[in-house]
Design a protein around this motif. Structure first.
Motif, PDB file in Angstrom:
ATOM      1  N   ALA A 203      44.148  55.233 100.416  1.00  0.00           N
ATOM      2  CA  ALA A 203      43.063  54.900  99.701  1.00  0.00           C
ATOM      3  C   ALA A 203      41.703  54.274 100.341  1.00  0.00           C
ATOM      4  O   ALA A 203      40.763  53.597  99.674  1.00  0.00           O
ATOM      5  N   GLN A 204      41.838  53.893 101.579  1.00  0.00           N
ATOM      6  CA  GLN A 204      41.049  53.203 102.456  1.00  0.00           C
ATOM      7  C   GLN A 204      39.592  53.672 102.225  1.00  0.00           C
ATOM      8  O   GLN A 204      38.532  53.077 102.469  1.00  0.00           O
ATOM      9  N   ASN A 205      39.240  54.939 102.340  1.00  0.00           N
ATOM     10  CA  ASN A 205      37.910  55.765 102.400  1.00  0.00           C
ATOM     11  C   ASN A 205      37.511  56.084 100.917  1.00  0.00           C
ATOM     12  O   ASN A 205      36.829  56.945 100.748  1.00  0.00           O
ATOM     13  N   ALA A 206      38.467  55.718  99.891  1.00  0.00           N
ATOM     14  CA  ALA A 206      37.986  56.123  98.303  1.00  0.00           C
ATOM     15  C   ALA A 206      36.845  55.799  98.002  1.00  0.00           C
ATOM     16  O   ALA A 206      36.395  54.570  98.296  1.00  0.00           O
ATOM     17  N   LYS A 207      36.561  56.624  97.007  1.00  0.00           N
ATOM     18  CA  LYS A 207      35.149  56.060  96.121  1.00  0.00           C
ATOM     19  C   LYS A 207      35.565  55.059  95.281  1.00  0.00           C
ATOM     20  O   LYS A 207      34.878  54.217  95.115  1.00  0.00           O
ATOM     21  N   THR A 208      36.694  55.292  94.539  1.00  0.00           N
ATOM     22  CA  THR A 208      37.480  54.260  93.385  1.00  0.00           C
ATOM     23  C   THR A 208      38.745  54.259  93.620  1.00  0.00           C
ATOM     24  O   THR A 208      39.239  55.455  93.972  1.00  0.00           O
ATOM     25  N   VAL A 209      39.248  53.250  93.386  1.00  0.00           N
ATOM     26  CA  VAL A 209      40.905  53.076  93.259  1.00  0.00           C
ATOM     27  C   VAL A 209      41.119  52.208  91.903  1.00  0.00           C
ATOM     28  O   VAL A 209      40.788  51.333  91.589  1.00  0.00           O
ATOM     29  N   LYS A 210      42.098  53.025  91.241  1.00  0.00           N
ATOM     30  CA  LYS A 210      42.631  52.732  89.896  1.00  0.00           C
ATOM     31  C   LYS A 210      44.157  52.300  89.878  1.00  0.00           C
ATOM     32  O   LYS A 210      44.704  53.030  90.460  1.00  0.00           O
ATOM     33  N   ILE A 211      44.469  51.136  89.467  1.00  0.00           N
ATOM     34  CA  ILE A 211      45.793  50.805  89.573  1.00  0.00           C
ATOM     35  C   ILE A 211      46.266  50.382  88.053  1.00  0.00           C
ATOM     36  O   ILE A 211      45.481  49.519  87.492  1.00  0.00           O
ATOM     37  N   LYS A 212      47.368  51.142  87.609  1.00  0.00           N
ATOM     38  CA  LYS A 212      47.544  50.745  86.314  1.00  0.00           C
ATOM     39  C   LYS A 212      49.442  50.658  86.127  1.00  0.00           C
ATOM     40  O   LYS A 212      49.830  51.378  86.972  1.00  0.00           O
TER      41      LYS A 212
ATOM     42  N   HIS B 275      59.459  58.192  84.897  1.00  0.00           N
ATOM     43  CA  HIS B 275      60.712  58.326  84.878  1.00  0.00           C
ATOM     44  C   HIS B 275      61.408  56.915  84.640  1.00  0.00           C
ATOM     45  O   HIS B 275      62.463  56.669  84.254  1.00  0.00           O
ATOM     46  N   CYS B 276      60.287  55.972  85.155  1.00  0.00           N
ATOM     47  CA  CYS B 276      60.860  54.595  85.270  1.00  0.00           C
ATOM     48  C   CYS B 276      59.575  53.905  85.231  1.00  0.00           C
ATOM     49  O   CYS B 276      58.384  54.279  85.447  1.00  0.00           O
ATOM     50  N   PRO B 277      59.428  52.561  84.961  1.00  0.00           N
ATOM     51  CA  PRO B 277      58.433  51.640  85.178  1.00  0.00           C
ATOM     52  C   PRO B 277      57.762  52.032  86.605  1.00  0.00           C
ATOM     53  O   PRO B 277      58.400  51.797  87.556  1.00  0.00           O
ATOM     54  N   CYS B 278      56.379  52.004  86.678  1.00  0.00           N
ATOM     55  CA  CYS B 278      55.874  52.552  87.901  1.00  0.00           C
ATOM     56  C   CYS B 278      54.575  51.672  87.987  1.00  0.00           C
ATOM     57  O   CYS B 278      53.655  51.508  86.961  1.00  0.00           O
ATOM     58  N   LEU B 279      53.962  51.359  89.262  1.00  0.00           N
ATOM     59  CA  LEU B 279      52.395  51.199  89.523  1.00  0.00           C
ATOM     60  C   LEU B 279      51.797  52.409  89.963  1.00  0.00           C
ATOM     61  O   LEU B 279      52.384  52.983  90.818  1.00  0.00           O
ATOM     62  N   THR B 280      50.864  52.882  89.165  1.00  0.00           N
ATOM     63  CA  THR B 280      50.438  54.140  89.493  1.00  0.00           C
ATOM     64  C   THR B 280      48.908  54.010  90.036  1.00  0.00           C
ATOM     65  O   THR B 280      48.071  53.244  89.487  1.00  0.00           O
ATOM     66  N   ILE B 281      48.705  54.545  91.402  1.00  0.00           N
ATOM     67  CA  ILE B 281      47.479  54.154  92.133  1.00  0.00           C
ATOM     68  C   ILE B 281      46.786  55.490  91.997  1.00  0.00           C
ATOM     69  O   ILE B 281      47.403  56.504  92.720  1.00  0.00           O
ATOM     70  N   ALA B 282      45.750  55.486  91.547  1.00  0.00           N
ATOM     71  CA  ALA B 282      44.902  56.787  91.497  1.00  0.00           C
ATOM     72  C   ALA B 282      43.617  56.566  92.346  1.00  0.00           C
ATOM     73  O   ALA B 282      42.657  55.739  92.093  1.00  0.00           O
ATOM     74  N   ALA B 283      43.327  57.150  93.523  1.00  0.00           N
ATOM     75  CA  ALA B 283      42.343  57.129  94.507  1.00  0.00           C
ATOM     76  C   ALA B 283      41.494  58.471  94.482  1.00  0.00           C
ATOM     77  O   ALA B 283      42.005  59.581  94.610  1.00  0.00           O
ATOM     78  N   GLU B 284      40.071  58.088  94.132  1.00  0.00           N
ATOM     79  CA  GLU B 284      39.039  59.181  94.135  1.00  0.00           C
ATOM     80  C   GLU B 284      38.638  59.336  95.434  1.00  0.00           C
ATOM     81  O   GLU B 284      37.967  58.593  95.829  1.00  0.00           O
ATOM     82  N   LEU B 285      38.970  60.403  96.316  1.00  0.00           N
ATOM     83  CA  LEU B 285      38.560  60.582  97.446  1.00  0.00           C
ATOM     84  C   LEU B 285      37.330  61.505  97.473  1.00  0.00           C
ATOM     85  O   LEU B 285      36.867  62.249  96.813  1.00  0.00           O
ATOM     86  N   PRO B 286      36.405  60.957  98.590  1.00  0.00           N
ATOM     87  CA  PRO B 286      34.975  61.916  98.824  1.00  0.00           C
ATOM     88  C   PRO B 286      35.324  63.161  99.201  1.00  0.00           C
ATOM     89  O   PRO B 286      36.160  63.624  99.946  1.00  0.00           O
ATOM     90  N   THR B 287      34.478  64.044  98.839  1.00  0.00           N
ATOM     91  CA  THR B 287      34.628  65.685  99.088  1.00  0.00           C
ATOM     92  C   THR B 287      33.179  66.082  99.552  1.00  0.00           C
ATOM     93  O   THR B 287      32.268  65.415  99.249  1.00  0.00           O
TER      94      THR B 287
END
Length: 296
Positions: free
Chosen positions: A106-115, A120-132
């Motif tokens: 996610a280092q070059n991502a436009k935005t990074v969301k963590i929730k 299947h178990c508790p998770c930290l979900t990281i969603a990185a929007e990458l440039p295209t």
């Protein structure tokens, strides 16, 4: 990130926390450092700060770690709802290496969301929007498994108290110190660190076959003070030239020196005679404390 009571204290809410621009790079450096120090740790989330904690039993020979980050310096949006209004925290056990790998993508991502999510178990979900190259967005998602720490165990992950040290000293450049320790590791499993209140530090190896020492001068001593304005600890009455020492497992010190990835602006070492080495790294809005017990 929101939380309610469940069997172990939590349900999950899709409200994300968003990393600021470039904060994912700094956060990645911090998490990479932690991943070099421990395979698992506790991530403690509060409304104002994030903490990475390794609650080692220092009295029994284990290392301890406390890393503090100010959430306001890293996140554009931060939503947290704890177990209750009085206990507005979340404590999660995770493998920092998994989090480090996710943040690297996610280092070059436009935005990074963590929730915090429930899959299947508790998770930290990281969603990185990458440039295209096109107008379409490309989102890469990482699900990092976590274990939820029940509230009854939270006291194990509170900030450690400052040791009543005998000497506190600024450390030499960490790269130089690492090179010295790397060479000494080949001579013995144990290393003696000694320092005084005159800005001097020595690293020594002493065995039946060899005696080696490296000397550092003019390092300076931090202006720590007690509540009454005097220097904290026994060093207030100590001869500035008198050396204080602790003998430690050289591999634990080497691991600390190999691990740091965020080029601290200040690095300090507190020594309690023959008891503990307390290392502190400071960089802008990040502080990391590391505790290495002495060995006989």
């Amino acid at each position: 990130m929101a939380v309610e009571r469940l069997e172990e204290g939590l349900t999950f809410n899709p409200s994300p926390i968003l990393l600021q621009d470039q904060s994912q790079v700094r956060a990645g450096g911090v998490v990479t450092t932690i991943s070099k120090l421990t395979k698992t740790c506790v991530l403690r989330l509060t409304p104002d700060n994030l903490y990475f904690v390794l609650s080692g039993k220092v009295d029994n020979g284990g290392v301890g770690m406390w890393c503090e980050l100010s959430q306001a310096k890293f996140f554009d949006e931060f939503q947290l709802e704890g177990v209750s209004a009085e206990a507005n925290e979340i404590c999660l056990e995770l493998a920092p290496d998994n989090l480090s790998r996710a943040l690297k993508t996610a280092q070059n991502a436009k935005t990074v969301k963590i929730k915090l999510t429930k899959k299947h178990c508790p998770c930290l979900t990281i969603a990185a929007e990458l440039p295209t190259m096109s107008s379409a967005s490309r989102v890469v998602t990482h699900d990092i498994p976590v274990d939820v720490i029940p509230k009854r165990l939270w006291n194990d992950f509170k900030e450690p108290s400052m040791p009543d040290f005998d000497v506190s000293i600024y450390m030499p450049p960490l790269k130089i110190m690492k090179n010295v320790v790397d060479r000494m590791k080949n001579l013995s499993n144990f290393l003696v660190i000694e320092a005084n209140m005159n800005g001097e530090m020595n690293l020594k190896i002493e065995t039946d076959l060899v005696s080696v020492a490296t000397h550092f001068r003019d390092l300076g001593n931090p202006p720590w003070a007690g509540g009454d304005g005097s220097q904290a600890g026994a060093n207030s009455q100590r001869d500035p030239e008198a050396m204080v020492q602790a003998r430690v497992d050289v591999r634990k010190l080497q691991q600390f020196l190999m691990g740091q990835q965020f080029n601290p602006s200040k690095a300090m070492c507190n020594i309690v005679q023959n008891t503990i080495i307390h290392l502190i790294l400071l960089y802008e809005d990040v502080s990391l404390q590391y505790f290495i017990p002495a060995v006989a």
